[in-house]
Design a protein around this motif. Structure first.
Motif, PDB file in Angstrom:
ATOM      1  N   GLY A 189       0.777  -1.221   0.000  1.00  0.00           N
ATOM      2  CA  GLY A 189       0.000   0.000   0.000  1.00  0.00           C
ATOM      3  C   GLY A 189       0.810   1.274   0.000  1.00  0.00           C
ATOM      4  N   PRO A 192       0.581   3.893  -4.054  1.00  0.00           N
ATOM      5  CA  PRO A 192      -0.758   4.086  -4.624  1.00  0.00           C
ATOM      6  C   PRO A 192      -0.709   4.765  -5.989  1.00  0.00           C
ATOM      7  CG  PRO A 192      -0.343   5.684  -2.888  1.00  0.00           C
ATOM      8  CD  PRO A 192       0.790   4.700  -2.834  1.00  0.00           C
ATOM      9  N   THR A 203      -0.040  -9.564  -1.311  1.00  0.00           N
ATOM     10  CA  THR A 203       0.077  -8.678  -0.152  1.00  0.00           C
ATOM     11  C   THR A 203       0.942  -9.277   0.942  1.00  0.00           C
ATOM     12  OG1 THR A 203      -1.971  -9.574   0.800  1.00  0.00           O
ATOM     13  CG2 THR A 203      -2.166  -7.597  -0.574  1.00  0.00           C
TER      14      THR A 203
END
Length: 216
Positions: A189, A192, A203
């Motif tokens: 994350g 972005p 992930t």
């Protein structure tokens, strides 16, 4: 021929962000900076100052610290290897890969003492076949030279191909592809809106390991 899997270290095999948060709390306490300082340090780390000389220069100025930057940076390097850990399931995953015929190595940027301390204290030194550290070799990802060194230490060459797994789009995904490797990007994350050309996106490193088994 045994396939090759190269893994990044920080925020791939180990959770450096988690260890950094612990360190930030300790640092703020030692210097009497208050709880708000912890958030400030974490925010500074996240907005783009991973090179610690720059990070500690800004921290020293912001908090008017007496210690020189070199001392703050040195103390961080000595402390952080004691705060990181490698999850048992990740260690088991590495063992499973090697048992199924993979060459497994770590390719990481960073100073020699800091990165080697992490690899040794977590047990990763014994959990992989080889490792290549930029602080030792004098070459940094995404330069393909660091990938080549890791492959050679496994007794193979990049001509045979392989995989690079990591969380950094430039150093790991971009560097790996430039080296002729297929790539798995661990999306935490922190990028972005950035385009990527990774072969797979996950992930967690455990998901990446399962992809490797399926590809085998």
């Amino acid at each position: 021929m045994q396939p090759l899997a190269l893994f990044d270290l920080d925020n791939t095999l180990i959770n450096l962000d988690e260890a950094f948060q612990v360190w930030a709390g300790e640092f703020a306490g030692e210097h009497g900076l208050g709880r708000e300082a912890v958030g400030w340090l974490i925010a500074l780390d996240r907005v783009g100052y991973p090179h610690r000389e720059v990070f500690f220069t800004k921290a020293r100025e912001h908090f008017a610290l007496a210690e020189p930057v070199d001392e703050l940076w040195s103390r961080y390097r000595r402390r952080i290897p004691h705060l990181v850990h490698c999850r048992p399931e990740v260690m088991n995953g590495l063992s499973r890969l090697r048992a199924s015929g993979w060459w497994v190595a770590i390719v990481t940027n960073g100073t020699a003492d800091n990165q080697l301390g992490k690899i040794q204290r977590t047990g990763l030194a014994e959990a992989v076949d080889a490792y290549a550290l930029s602080g030792v070799e004098g070459v940094r990802k995404p330069d393909t030279g660091l990938f080549e060194i890791a492959a050679e230490r496994c007794g193979v060459t990049l001509i045979a191909g392989g995989w690079m797994i990591g969380d950094h789009l430039v150093a790991d995904t971009g560097g790996g592809r430039a080296a002729g490797l297929r790539t798995i990007w661990i999306d935490r994350g922190t990028w972005p809106g950035h385009e990527h050309d990774a072969d797979h996106v996950v992930t967690d490193v455990l998901q990446a390991m399962e992809i490797l088994h399926a590809e085998r």
